[in-house]
Scaffold this motif. Structure first.
Motif, PDB file in Angstrom:
ATOM      1  N   ILE A   1     -11.721 -16.840  -4.555  1.00  0.00           N
ATOM      2  CA  ILE A   1     -12.420 -18.028  -4.073  1.00  0.00           C
ATOM      3  C   ILE A   1     -13.063 -18.727  -5.273  1.00  0.00           C
ATOM      4  O   ILE A   1     -13.493 -18.077  -6.226  1.00  0.00           O
ATOM      5  N   SER A   2     -13.144 -20.046  -5.207  1.00  0.00           N
ATOM      6  CA  SER A   2     -13.865 -20.797  -6.238  1.00  0.00           C
ATOM      7  C   SER A   2     -15.077 -21.531  -5.676  1.00  0.00           C
ATOM      8  O   SER A   2     -16.056 -21.761  -6.390  1.00  0.00           O
ATOM      9  N   ASP A   3     -15.023 -21.921  -4.411  1.00  0.00           N
ATOM     10  CA  ASP A   3     -16.073 -22.715  -3.781  1.00  0.00           C
ATOM     11  C   ASP A   3     -17.264 -21.818  -3.420  1.00  0.00           C
ATOM     12  O   ASP A   3     -17.117 -20.870  -2.645  1.00  0.00           O
ATOM     13  N   PRO A   4     -18.467 -22.086  -3.959  1.00  0.00           N
ATOM     14  CA  PRO A   4     -19.629 -21.244  -3.652  1.00  0.00           C
ATOM     15  C   PRO A   4     -19.940 -21.158  -2.162  1.00  0.00           C
ATOM     16  O   PRO A   4     -20.395 -20.114  -1.673  1.00  0.00           O
ATOM     17  N   GLY A   5     -19.690 -22.251  -1.437  1.00  0.00           N
ATOM     18  CA  GLY A   5     -19.932 -22.213  -0.001  1.00  0.00           C
ATOM     19  C   GLY A   5     -19.019 -21.238   0.701  1.00  0.00           C
ATOM     20  O   GLY A   5     -19.452 -20.479   1.594  1.00  0.00           O
ATOM     21  N   LEU A   6     -17.754 -21.218   0.330  1.00  0.00           N
ATOM     22  CA  LEU A   6     -16.818 -20.268   0.928  1.00  0.00           C
ATOM     23  C   LEU A   6     -17.154 -18.841   0.520  1.00  0.00           C
ATOM     24  O   LEU A   6     -17.006 -17.909   1.319  1.00  0.00           O
ATOM     25  N   ILE A   7     -17.634 -18.669  -0.707  1.00  0.00           N
ATOM     26  CA  ILE A   7     -18.063 -17.340  -1.136  1.00  0.00           C
ATOM     27  C   ILE A   7     -19.202 -16.839  -0.251  1.00  0.00           C
ATOM     28  O   ILE A   7     -19.209 -15.691   0.212  1.00  0.00           O
ATOM     29  N   ALA A   8     -20.170 -17.718   0.015  1.00  0.00           N
ATOM     30  CA  ALA A   8     -21.315 -17.328   0.847  1.00  0.00           C
ATOM     31  C   ALA A   8     -20.879 -16.957   2.250  1.00  0.00           C
ATOM     32  O   ALA A   8     -21.366 -15.977   2.832  1.00  0.00           O
ATOM     33  N   ILE A   9     -19.947 -17.727   2.805  1.00  0.00           N
ATOM     34  CA  ILE A   9     -19.448 -17.421   4.157  1.00  0.00           C
ATOM     35  C   ILE A   9     -18.743 -16.072   4.166  1.00  0.00           C
ATOM     36  O   ILE A   9     -18.971 -15.233   5.060  1.00  0.00           O
ATOM     37  N   CYS A  10     -17.896 -15.847   3.184  1.00  0.00           N
ATOM     38  CA  CYS A  10     -17.146 -14.588   3.114  1.00  0.00           C
ATOM     39  C   CYS A  10     -18.091 -13.398   3.015  1.00  0.00           C
ATOM     40  O   CYS A  10     -17.916 -12.392   3.703  1.00  0.00           O
ATOM     41  N   GLN A  11     -19.088 -13.504   2.170  1.00  0.00           N
ATOM     42  CA  GLN A  11     -20.025 -12.396   2.008  1.00  0.00           C
ATOM     43  C   GLN A  11     -20.828 -12.131   3.280  1.00  0.00           C
ATOM     44  O   GLN A  11     -21.168 -10.980   3.576  1.00  0.00           O
ATOM     45  N   LYS A  12     -21.085 -13.173   4.033  1.00  0.00           N
ATOM     46  CA  LYS A  12     -21.880 -13.010   5.251  1.00  0.00           C
ATOM     47  C   LYS A  12     -21.091 -12.351   6.367  1.00  0.00           C
ATOM     48  O   LYS A  12     -21.630 -11.492   7.085  1.00  0.00           O
ATOM     49  N   VAL A  13     -19.825 -12.732   6.529  1.00  0.00           N
ATOM     50  CA  VAL A  13     -19.063 -12.268   7.703  1.00  0.00           C
ATOM     51  C   VAL A  13     -18.066 -11.163   7.386  1.00  0.00           C
ATOM     52  O   VAL A  13     -17.562 -10.510   8.300  1.00  0.00           O
TER      53      VAL A  13
ATOM     54  N   HIS B   1       0.818  -1.214   0.000  1.00  0.00           N
ATOM     55  CA  HIS B   1       0.000   0.000   0.000  1.00  0.00           C
ATOM     56  C   HIS B   1       0.852   1.265   0.000  1.00  0.00           C
ATOM     57  O   HIS B   1       0.453   2.278  -0.580  1.00  0.00           O
ATOM     58  N   GLN B   2       2.034   1.197   0.603  1.00  0.00           N
ATOM     59  CA  GLN B   2       2.954   2.335   0.521  1.00  0.00           C
ATOM     60  C   GLN B   2       3.408   2.575  -0.910  1.00  0.00           C
ATOM     61  O   GLN B   2       3.696   3.710  -1.300  1.00  0.00           O
ATOM     62  N   GLN B   3       3.471   1.496  -1.697  1.00  0.00           N
ATOM     63  CA  GLN B   3       3.872   1.601  -3.107  1.00  0.00           C
ATOM     64  C   GLN B   3       2.661   1.718  -4.036  1.00  0.00           C
ATOM     65  O   GLN B   3       2.806   1.595  -5.255  1.00  0.00           O
ATOM     66  N   GLU B   4       1.487   1.928  -3.468  1.00  0.00           N
ATOM     67  CA  GLU B   4       0.234   2.032  -4.215  1.00  0.00           C
ATOM     68  C   GLU B   4      -0.055   0.765  -5.018  1.00  0.00           C
ATOM     69  O   GLU B   4      -0.591   0.815  -6.134  1.00  0.00           O
ATOM     70  N   ALA B   5       0.309  -0.354  -4.449  1.00  0.00           N
ATOM     71  CA  ALA B   5       0.014  -1.659  -5.041  1.00  0.00           C
ATOM     72  C   ALA B   5      -1.009  -2.377  -4.169  1.00  0.00           C
ATOM     73  O   ALA B   5      -1.284  -1.974  -3.031  1.00  0.00           O
ATOM     74  N   LYS B   6      -1.555  -3.465  -4.693  1.00  0.00           N
ATOM     75  CA  LYS B   6      -2.595  -4.213  -3.991  1.00  0.00           C
ATOM     76  C   LYS B   6      -2.126  -5.628  -3.672  1.00  0.00           C
ATOM     77  O   LYS B   6      -1.207  -6.140  -4.300  1.00  0.00           O
ATOM     78  N   VAL B   7      -2.796  -6.225  -2.706  1.00  0.00           N
ATOM     79  CA  VAL B   7      -2.510  -7.608  -2.325  1.00  0.00           C
ATOM     80  C   VAL B   7      -3.822  -8.381  -2.299  1.00  0.00           C
ATOM     81  O   VAL B   7      -4.774  -7.990  -1.614  1.00  0.00           O
ATOM     82  N   TYR B   8      -3.862  -9.473  -3.068  1.00  0.00           N
ATOM     83  CA  TYR B   8      -5.012 -10.363  -3.094  1.00  0.00           C
ATOM     84  C   TYR B   8      -4.619 -11.682  -2.440  1.00  0.00           C
ATOM     85  O   TYR B   8      -3.506 -12.178  -2.634  1.00  0.00           O
ATOM     86  N   VAL B   9      -5.527 -12.261  -1.704  1.00  0.00           N
ATOM     87  CA  VAL B   9      -5.265 -13.527  -1.017  1.00  0.00           C
ATOM     88  C   VAL B   9      -6.084 -14.630  -1.663  1.00  0.00           C
ATOM     89  O   VAL B   9      -7.306 -14.497  -1.821  1.00  0.00           O
ATOM     90  N   VAL B  10      -5.421 -15.714  -2.044  1.00  0.00           N
ATOM     91  CA  VAL B  10      -6.125 -16.838  -2.649  1.00  0.00           C
ATOM     92  C   VAL B  10      -6.691 -17.740  -1.550  1.00  0.00           C
ATOM     93  O   VAL B  10      -6.016 -18.077  -0.590  1.00  0.00           O
ATOM     94  N   ALA B  11      -7.949 -18.085  -1.704  1.00  0.00           N
ATOM     95  CA  ALA B  11      -8.623 -19.033  -0.814  1.00  0.00           C
ATOM     96  C   ALA B  11      -9.467 -19.937  -1.705  1.00  0.00           C
ATOM     97  O   ALA B  11     -10.675 -20.068  -1.540  1.00  0.00           O
ATOM     98  N   ASN B  12      -8.793 -20.552  -2.682  1.00  0.00           N
ATOM     99  CA  ASN B  12      -9.505 -21.265  -3.749  1.00  0.00           C
ATOM    100  C   ASN B  12      -9.552 -22.773  -3.552  1.00  0.00           C
ATOM    101  O   ASN B  12      -9.763 -23.526  -4.495  1.00  0.00           O
ATOM    102  N   LEU B  13      -9.378 -23.216  -2.340  1.00  0.00           N
ATOM    103  CA  LEU B  13      -9.541 -24.623  -2.005  1.00  0.00           C
ATOM    104  C   LEU B  13     -10.983 -25.071  -2.243  1.00  0.00           C
ATOM    105  O   LEU B  13     -11.925 -24.311  -2.020  1.00  0.00           O
TER     106      LEU B  13
END
Length: 407
Positions: free
Chosen positions: A99-111, A60-72
């Motif tokens: 994310i690829s798993d619809p269940g994990l997507i639903a959890i992420c969106q909820k919390v 963020h100091q370099q105005e770049a972004k970081v994405y985290v993979v949770a595609n299990l």
């Protein structure tokens, strides 16, 4: 096709903290990393929460972004800690989660409702109805399946407004969107839960029916896909509307990440400086060839791959250059550079220093000295620090390589 409205993102792998920082220094607009859960690379340098916080602060100091993979792909019960994990990512300030798993997507969106979600390539999104579906579910971006062609990208962009991310360089999986079961079948290591043993890179004997004579037909790398390289098609991808160009390689070396990022950064910047006058620099392919890689292909970009996209007889990585050092400091008054050893070399060897902006310069090592000021002929100890005279200015975090074999 009109020119793209905004500059494309260059997305590089951040296999560990050092690779992430170097990727950003060498021109990445964003990096993708994995935490200690829900990723697909158990042997990569996955980030602890503390390392993730440092990565985000640096980026963020370099105005770049970081994405985290949770595609299990989660089996029953494996999502038990997902809510806490996504809450933690949101609180750290992660820019998006893949994310690829619809269940994990639903959890992420909820919390973690403020944590943007990108659909992983593992979900095989290849048509506009699928893309529009995921956008309706609240996702911001889709990482297209690697089976998508250039013509299909154009069609998708015409029918969809969701952001499109596309792989442009790196290893290709022989399985559909990487959803392989071979590793699990042979070794009980599930590729879709982070344990891939890469059996596609093994040699196999191919047997025919027992019709007399020897049934053994061939010994080859029957499943080994050639690596992807789309540097020749950068203008076409940008005109087609791709929003993010992705380099594969969280398991790749620091040298590989820096080299490939540097080349694609140079190409992207040249294109946007004057699209009509854009021409490839011959040095780009020369640079890419210095990073260890297999036979190269265009994957599915131009349509269904032919046999030329498979490395049937050889899956070894060409390695003409080896990474031997990292610049820590340079004293302009004395002309002495302080290096950290990453591979053995000796007085008399020819070294190439390279850095961001496609800087590269060669020199022959005249002498070296250790931290005690003693002259040495070689630097044999891993990550030892030493000094050598360099007759051109270099900067901290420049990398040093040497010719590993005759070309």
């Amino acid at each position: 096709m009109s020119q793209p409205a905004k500059k494309v993102e260059l997305l590089s792998p951040g296999g560990d903290l050092e690779k992430l920082k170097q990727a950003i220094r060498y021109g990445a607009d964003a990096c993708y990393i994995a935490g200690e859960a829900y990723g697909l690379r158990t042997r990569a340098g996955n980030f602890t929460p503390e390392e993730m916080a440092e990565a985000l602060d640096f980026a963020h100091q370099q105005e770049a972004k970081v994405y985290v993979v949770a595609n299990l792909v989660a089996h029953e019960g494996e999502d038990a800690d997902a809510a806490d994990y996504f809450r933690a990512l949101e609180s750290l300030g992660v820019d998006a989660v893949l994310i690829s798993d619809p269940g994990l997507i639903a959890i992420c969106q909820k919390v973690a409702s403020n944590l943007p979600i990108h659909l992983s390539t593992q979900a095989s999104a290849l048509n506009y109805r699928a893309l529009n579906f995921w956008q309706e579910q609240g996702l911001e971006r889709v990482v297209l399946g690697r089976e998508t062609s250039l013509e299909e990208i154009r069609e998708l962009k015409a029918k969809c407004s969701i952001e499109l991310e596309y792989f442009v360089h790196g290893a290709m999986c022989v399985s559909y969107s990487g959803r392989c079961v071979l590793s699990n079948y042979l070794l009980l290591r599930d590729a879709n839960r982070g344990g891939c043993a890469q059996p596609c890179r093994w040699t196999y004997d191919l047997y025919g029916p027992p019709t007399g004579g020897s049934p053994r037909l061939a010994s080859r790398f029957s499943l080994s896909a050639a690596d992807l390289a789309l540097i020749d098609y950068l203008p076409e991808l940008l005109k087609a509307g791709v929003d993010s160009l992705k380099i594969e390689g969280r398991m790749k070396s620091l040298h590989y990440v820096a080299t490939v990022t540097n080349v694609y950064r140079a190409a992207i910047d040249r294109y946007y400086a004057d699209p009509k006058a854009y021409r490839e620099d011959p040095d780009w392919k020369k640079e890419l060839a210095k990073a260890a890689q297999r036979q190269l292909s265009t994957g599915f970009l131009l349509g269904r791959p032919t046999a030329a996209a498979q490395s049937y007889m050889d899956q070894s990585e060409a390695k003409d250059y080896s990474f031997v050092g990292l610049v820590l400091d340079y004293d302009r008054a004395s002309g002495l550079a302080t290096l950290e050893q990453r591979g053995k070399f000796c007085v008399g060897d020819t070294l190439e220093f390279f850095g961001p902006g496609m800087f590269h310069q060669e020199m022959i090592v005249p002498w070296m000295m250790n931290e005690e000021g003693e002259r040495i002929e070689a630097c044999p100890h891993p990550q030892m620090r030493f000094k050598l005279p360099v007759n051109f200015p270099v900067e901290p975090y420049y990398l040093v390589r040497k010719l590993a074999r005759a070309q």
